[in-house]
Design a protein around this motif. Sequence first.
Motif, PDB file in Angstrom:
ATOM      1  N   LEU A 253       0.824  -1.207   0.000  1.00 34.68           N
ATOM      2  CA  LEU A 253       0.000   0.000   0.000  1.00 34.68           C
ATOM      3  C   LEU A 253       0.859   1.258   0.000  1.00 34.68           C
ATOM      4  O   LEU A 253       0.644   2.179  -0.796  1.00 34.68           O
ATOM      5  CB  LEU A 253      -0.874  -0.028   1.255  1.00 34.68           C
ATOM      6  N   PHE A 254       1.835   1.303   0.860  1.00 37.74           N
ATOM      7  CA  PHE A 254       2.565   2.563   1.037  1.00 37.74           C
ATOM      8  C   PHE A 254       3.733   2.721   0.080  1.00 37.74           C
ATOM      9  O   PHE A 254       4.224   3.810  -0.113  1.00 37.74           O
ATOM     10  CB  PHE A 254       3.024   2.700   2.491  1.00 37.74           C
ATOM     11  N   ARG A 255       4.164   1.600  -0.517  1.00 35.72           N
ATOM     12  CA  ARG A 255       5.252   1.724  -1.466  1.00 35.72           C
ATOM     13  C   ARG A 255       4.733   2.150  -2.830  1.00 35.72           C
ATOM     14  O   ARG A 255       5.453   2.705  -3.640  1.00 35.72           O
ATOM     15  CB  ARG A 255       5.983   0.391  -1.595  1.00 35.72           C
ATOM     16  N   SER A 256       3.459   1.875  -3.085  1.00 39.67           N
ATOM     17  CA  SER A 256       2.994   2.085  -4.452  1.00 39.67           C
ATOM     18  C   SER A 256       2.049   3.275  -4.578  1.00 39.67           C
ATOM     19  O   SER A 256       1.395   3.416  -5.597  1.00 39.67           O
ATOM     20  CB  SER A 256       2.342   0.816  -4.977  1.00 39.67           C
ATOM     21  N   THR A 257       1.966   4.110  -3.550  1.00 35.47           N
ATOM     22  CA  THR A 257       1.216   5.363  -3.730  1.00 35.47           C
ATOM     23  C   THR A 257       2.193   6.518  -3.521  1.00 35.47           C
ATOM     24  O   THR A 257       3.140   6.396  -2.747  1.00 35.47           O
ATOM     25  CB  THR A 257       0.053   5.485  -2.724  1.00 35.47           C
ATOM     26  N   PRO A 258       1.948   7.640  -4.226  1.00 36.90           N
ATOM     27  CA  PRO A 258       2.899   8.756  -4.139  1.00 36.90           C
ATOM     28  C   PRO A 258       2.959   9.347  -2.735  1.00 36.90           C
ATOM     29  O   PRO A 258       1.938   9.419  -2.040  1.00 36.90           O
ATOM     30  CB  PRO A 258       2.349   9.787  -5.115  1.00 36.90           C
ATOM     31  N   LEU A 259       4.129   9.786  -2.375  1.00 38.62           N
ATOM     32  CA  LEU A 259       4.334  10.340  -1.036  1.00 38.62           C
ATOM     33  C   LEU A 259       3.490  11.588  -0.802  1.00 38.62           C
ATOM     34  O   LEU A 259       2.911  11.775   0.272  1.00 38.62           O
ATOM     35  CB  LEU A 259       5.825  10.656  -0.847  1.00 38.62           C
ATOM     36  N   LEU A 260       3.388  12.441  -1.823  1.00 43.76           N
ATOM     37  CA  LEU A 260       2.625  13.673  -1.648  1.00 43.76           C
ATOM     38  C   LEU A 260       1.166  13.363  -1.339  1.00 43.76           C
ATOM     39  O   LEU A 260       0.548  13.995  -0.479  1.00 43.76           O
ATOM     40  CB  LEU A 260       2.733  14.539  -2.909  1.00 43.76           C
TER      41      LEU A 260
ATOM     42  N   VAL B 233       6.230   6.376   7.510  1.00 41.44           N
ATOM     43  CA  VAL B 233       5.406   5.263   7.051  1.00 41.44           C
ATOM     44  C   VAL B 233       5.808   4.871   5.623  1.00 41.44           C
ATOM     45  O   VAL B 233       5.953   3.698   5.290  1.00 41.44           O
ATOM     46  CB  VAL B 233       3.911   5.631   7.123  1.00 41.44           C
ATOM     47  N   TYR B 234       6.032   5.891   4.789  1.00 42.64           N
ATOM     48  CA  TYR B 234       6.409   5.644   3.402  1.00 42.64           C
ATOM     49  C   TYR B 234       7.797   4.999   3.326  1.00 42.64           C
ATOM     50  O   TYR B 234       7.983   3.948   2.723  1.00 42.64           O
ATOM     51  CB  TYR B 234       6.399   6.982   2.667  1.00 42.64           C
ATOM     52  N   THR B 235       8.772   5.623   3.980  1.00 40.59           N
ATOM     53  CA  THR B 235      10.132   5.099   3.905  1.00 40.59           C
ATOM     54  C   THR B 235      10.229   3.751   4.606  1.00 40.59           C
ATOM     55  O   THR B 235      10.978   2.874   4.175  1.00 40.59           O
ATOM     56  CB  THR B 235      11.115   6.098   4.533  1.00 40.59           C
TER      57      THR B 235
END
Lengths: 477, 372
Positions: free
Chosen positions: A133-140, A355-357
Amino acid sequence: MARSIFPNPKPPFYRDTRTIAVLVQLVFLVGVLLAGWFLYNNMTTRLAAANTTTGGALSWNFLSQTAGFGISEGPAFQPEESYGRAYWVGVVNTLRVGLTGVLLATVVGLLAGVARVSNNWLLRQLAGVYVDLFRSTPLLVQLLFWYVGVIAALPNIQDAAELGNLGYLTNRGMYLSWPQLTATGLAWNGWLLGGGGVAVVVAWLQRRRLRRSGRLGSGLLAGVVAGGIVAAAGYAVVAANATLPTATTYELRRGDRGTLFEDRNGNGTLEPAIDQTLAHVPITLYGAQDEVVAHGSTEQDGTFRFADLPAEAVRLTWSTPPPLVLSEPQRQGFNFRGGVSLTPEFAALLLALFVYTGAFIAEIVRAGISAVGKGQWEASRALGLSTGATLQMIVLPQALRVIIPPLTSQYLNLVKNSSLAIAVGYPDLFNVSRTIVNQTGAEVQGIVLVMATYLTFSLVTSLFMNWYNRRVALVER
Amino acid sequence: MNKRLTMVAISLLIIAVVYSACAAPAPAPAAAPAPAESVATEPAAAEPAAPAEQAGSLIDTVKARGKLICGVNNQVPGFGNVDANGNYSGFDVDFCRAVAAGVLGDASAVEYRYASGNDRFTLVKSGEVDVLFRNTTWTLTRDSAEVGMEFMPVTFYDGQGMMVRKSSGITSIADMDGATVCVQSGTTTELNLADVFRAQELEFTPVVFEDNDKTLAAYDEGRCDGFTTDKSGLVSSMTKMADPSEHMILEDTMSKEPLAGAVFQGDPAWADAVRWIVNGLIEAEESGVTSQNINEMLGSENPTIKRLLGVEGEMGAKLGLANDFMVQALTQVGNYGEIYDRNLGPDTPFNLPRGVNALWSQGGLLYTPPFR
Ligand SMILES: N[C@@H](CCC(=O)N[C@@H](CS)C(=O)NCC(=O)O)C(=O)O
């Protein structure tokens, strides 16, 4: 005959690969220099045409001019301070969110990465969903989700949600009770530092002792206990000797606010560079008829401020605080004061970044663990080690060698991505630099400053990680 | 490995050298196909002539390009706004159109660029936009060589205001001690806020966003006690709020905000042209020339009107424009009063009274130097 096989042992210089290599480098260098010169020339021509700076030369004087704008969080900053200082506040804010982010991302990434190779089906799936989920959505998008979708949806400040005795949660941030050193507690800092040192030494000794006798364990407990004893003893000493400086005085403004400080140069006025403000000192304010108009205490920065006093205060008295107090958030006027606060901007940015990193780090950790041969697990198990012990003592130390290089670039990414702060109004260095550039017209200087700062961060991070990498690397003989 | 790489690099280099050597005399763009092509097929579309400007003025560049590039707002209804179809409208936008009509004879020959609070001056300085009409306050620093703007006549006299929730009990700035205020970065607003609160010894926490939509949304959600910007901006922003009736604009005027167009400082010819188109719009209102009656006015005996409309004298030529430049601007866009009414007047949701923005002859501040 050897001679006929190698008729010409020394080729002409233009066929000598060493010469060619140098030549290629030279041509390349000239190309880079030409491109750089073209860009620089373009810039100075335009600047000269605009007559914006003396003859197109770049001036850095703006850094010492008065900023005139306020900054929402970070080290205390007044609008009358300089642009240079404003930028510094931005740098500190970037470091605040960057370092905390790196720490949390590492923890989350490690846990999720281990969970991904766990035997527990549910845990494995959950970690998988998190990573995907978090790797494949843009950080912004994630950042705005946290800021607009989650934090802004919290209750308004008027009906703040209480977190038990801990503090309050509102859409203006989280306000928490927090132990804080008072004006008399500063002397304890030395003891704390000493305690930390003792803890490290004791832990190291204990660990060595355990290893020598062939046992496992880190010696952490022994270290913590030893350090704790030193700190506690120090507290007793500091508390017994707690006094406020004799030169303590105050500034009272508007009859309801002011600052309590040690007047080091005895001139009666507060000079932040010389005088020392006094934190968390209990005070009583008196009105013109010598009646008490308010009780309270100064805050972390030595200031005090009361809303809606029955009368104007004309003088105040103070008493000696203990070295440490629990500072509690209290509603005063429009906002909470006291305790520590976490602003929505900082919280959203931090959440988004770690969360993203963390999701990327989880993959790196998983890959690192997979890279350790199956035989290591089997051998460890054959020796009777539990899964946890195997992971901690056999697998992870070996996996680290694979993990560290890609981990370094994740850290670098996190710090650089923190410049998305601008999307939620967190005053990081990039955000502040944009305002400075707008107010001063120093576009080129601003960009140079920002790039140099990020470059410094990146180089320092890389240096540190390379050093660590060398430490954990397999030492081959 | 290394050797191979070197060989590849050398081969490439040789190919490049040979090619460029062959191509040099011929016009064929063999040496660097990609960039050469893009330059050739897209003449000056998104390409503001950069260093060449030293010699010529933007006035020639704009004419050659056949299009005016105007920096505007895109989220301030009434001043600079863009609708779902990408059409721009607003008070500031109409000034872009008037300049395009005056210079190019076609009010629609405008390419709009969003100019954010922070970026607007950089856009002008770097030549990304020819002119800026984006509720921009004329200040000393911005006018100076430091920021490098050349300001046009003031088109809207404004002042900074503060919006608060009616339920907050705030009735003036003095009640706002310790308040959190949402404000946009890169604006005079940000500076005035600090000044006004400091002057009254009030504490405040600014929460600073990059654009108006974000600033407003944060205030609307309760992140801040107050939302501050130019009063015109407040009125405009109110139309975008969840429930405007819960909010009010305080009486306090926190600053002077003369909003004006701006161009690049190093180009006097261009500055003069734009300046006098704006002046002409004001002069037309004063002289009673509108888009409706302009055909009759062309026959007027009034010498001012004659000069304004290019019937007499060479006013346009003196500026490097056609002599009927104001006829174009006035027929296609209308005079100052018409622009005001169309975007901000009684028939719009804003219904802003002219106030100080009335003509000097009617007690306002609008006053143009003579057209002679
Ligand atoms: N007049 C002031 C402020 C102008 C300003 O930026 N106003 C805001 C609020 S109305 C705005 O136009 N925002 C549009 C945007 O960039 O989103 C200035 O020139 O600095």
